[in-house]
Write a protein that holds these residues in place. Structure first.
Motif, PDB file in Angstrom:
ATOM      1  N   ASP A 194       0.891  -0.979   0.020  1.00 56.43           N
ATOM      2  CA  ASP A 194       0.227   0.126  -0.154  1.00 56.43           C
ATOM      3  C   ASP A 194       1.012   1.509   0.055  1.00 56.43           C
ATOM      4  OD1 ASP A 194       0.915   0.673   2.676  1.00 56.43           O
ATOM      5  OD2 ASP A 194      -1.163  -1.033   3.983  1.00 56.43           O
ATOM      6  N   GLN A 253      -4.346  -4.229  -2.480  1.00 53.31           N
ATOM      7  CA  GLN A 253      -6.188  -4.361  -1.887  1.00 53.31           C
ATOM      8  C   GLN A 253      -7.129  -4.173  -2.681  1.00 53.31           C
ATOM      9  OE1 GLN A 253      -6.565  -5.733   1.061  1.00 53.31           O
ATOM     10  NE2 GLN A 253      -4.248  -6.230   2.177  1.00 53.31           N
ATOM     11  N   GLU A 254      -6.590  -3.623  -3.167  1.00 51.58           N
ATOM     12  CA  GLU A 254      -8.050  -2.805  -5.060  1.00 51.58           C
ATOM     13  C   GLU A 254      -7.440  -3.628  -5.958  1.00 51.58           C
ATOM     14  OE1 GLU A 254      -5.632  -0.222  -2.750  1.00 51.58           O
ATOM     15  OE2 GLU A 254      -7.431   0.023  -1.343  1.00 51.58           O
TER      16      GLU A 254
END
Length: 383
Positions: free
Chosen positions: A33, A324-325
């Motif tokens: 991230d 995560q996306e």
């Protein structure tokens, strides 16, 4: 007979242990991230390398050079290179610090930069790799000067390219050393007047770049670097050995002269558990012989530090970031650096990256055109 079986069994067991090549690096690489990125709004950020200091903090040495266009006032010497291509003349090596190996890192000082003197390392400072051997820190790097005699035909169509080569084709490898990590920040390091490795025009030609140095299984110091070999289209890795981290390195082998196996940007380490050498590299071929994508990160290996081949599980990462996306496709993922523990087990993977091609980002690149260092937190290697 029983004793003979025991002896044979012992040697077979030793061979199996020494020949283990079961590192599957891609299984260690997790999602990232924004907290895993190190970047600057004013500089291209590249070439990271990390070491733990005596104070327990982690020090990242990395390359950087400013965004935008330059003027004659900024650069009265010879030729100006704007934007991303400016690394070949303006790159400097900076240092950032963090409390944890995976950051966040904060810039603290510029360690090496051009001083305008007529030395072999007059201009760019690039490809840093920081190592600690026997309580002394060694910072390996590349630099260049300028050779006005190269490519003298200045026809307009190729003038800029040939000017760039006048810098690029003088790249050599150097090293500076210090007793304490803070000495680099305070400018108290030892800097030899001559390069550590340069083309000998017998085996190696044109440039010496991409240095990575480790202490091997036999106590000697092993350097892998990149240079040109005659009648070979791609650059070739070379292995050299020395009795000292900053001593005379003697070339002992070449690595991957076949274009199908072309690689660059090596980061080498010795795995004491598997009793073999590994190197993370950027794959520089479209053949898919080593890994399935040009520019992907790959794993190569050697039992003796001299003879190399693709690892059993050669893929480290495709040219992408897993978040995560979802997955983000990258224009670049290169200059890998593997931070290991004292047994040679991978703890973290650093790499230079950009989402879009930074050379097309204009005078002031947006975040997608900017370059950054990404730290991949690695899962525990239980094998």
């Amino acid at each position: 007979m029983h004793n003979l079986k025991l002896i044979i069994g012992f040697f077979l067991m030793h061979w199996v242990i020494s020949a283990q090549d079961n590192l599957d690096f891609k299984k260690l690489v997790g999602k990232v991230d924004s907290s895993d990125f190190f970047l600057s709004p004013d500089y291209y950020t590249w070439c990271s390398s990390v070491v733990k200091g005596e104070d327990g903090k982690y020090y990242m040495f990395y390359s950087r050079w400013s965004h935008g266009n330059r003027t004659e006032t900024d650069d009265p010497m010879n030729y100006i290179f704007n934007g991303f291509s400016g690394w070949c003349k303006y790159s400097e090596i900076a240092c950032a610090v963090a409390d944890r190996v995976d950051g966040p890192y904060k810039y603290v000082a510029t360690v090496l930069k051009s001083k305008g003197t007529n030395d072999w390392d007059k201009f760019t400072f690039h490809n840093p790799q920081i190592r600690k051997f026997n309580n002394t820190y060694y910072l390996y790097y590349i630099s260049n000067s300028y050779d006005s005699s190269l490519f003298e035909n200045d026809d307009k169509k190729t003038k800029e390219w040939k000017q760039w080569l006048k810098y690029n084709c003088t790249q050599k490898i150097g090293v500076v050393k210090a007793n304490h990590i803070s000495d680099f920040i305070n400018g108290k390091y030892t800097k030899p007047k001559v390069p550590l490795m340069q083309p000998d025009n017998v085996k190696t030609f044109e440039v010496t770049t991409n240095p990575t140095v480790i202490q091997g299984h036999d106590g000697r110091y092993y350097m892998m670097f990149k240079s040109r070999k005659p009648n070979v289209g791609n650059m070739t890795f070379w292995m050299a050995v020395s009795d000292a981290p900053d001593g005379k390195f003697t070339i002992v082998s070449d690595v991957f002269t076949n274009e199908d196996m072309a690689c660059e940007d090596p980061c080498m380490w010795y795995d004491k558990k598997r009793k073999r050498y590994y190197a993370a590299v950027k794959y520089y071929s479209n053949s898919k012989k080593l890994v399935p994508q040009f520019g992907a990160l790959a794993l190569i290996t050697s039992e003796d530090g001299v003879n190399w081949q693709g690892a059993k599980n050669p893929l480290i990462s495709l040219r992408e970031l897993k978040t995560q996306e979802g997955n983000i496709e990258l224009a670049h993922l290169e200059r890998p650096f593997v931070y290991t523990d004292d047994k040679g087990q991978p703890i973290a993977l650093f790499a230079a990256a950009s989402i879009k091609e930074p050379s097309k980002g204009g005078e002031h690149p947006t975040s997608e055109y900017n370059s950054f260092v990404v730290c991949f937190k690695l899962k525990s290697d239980k094998k």
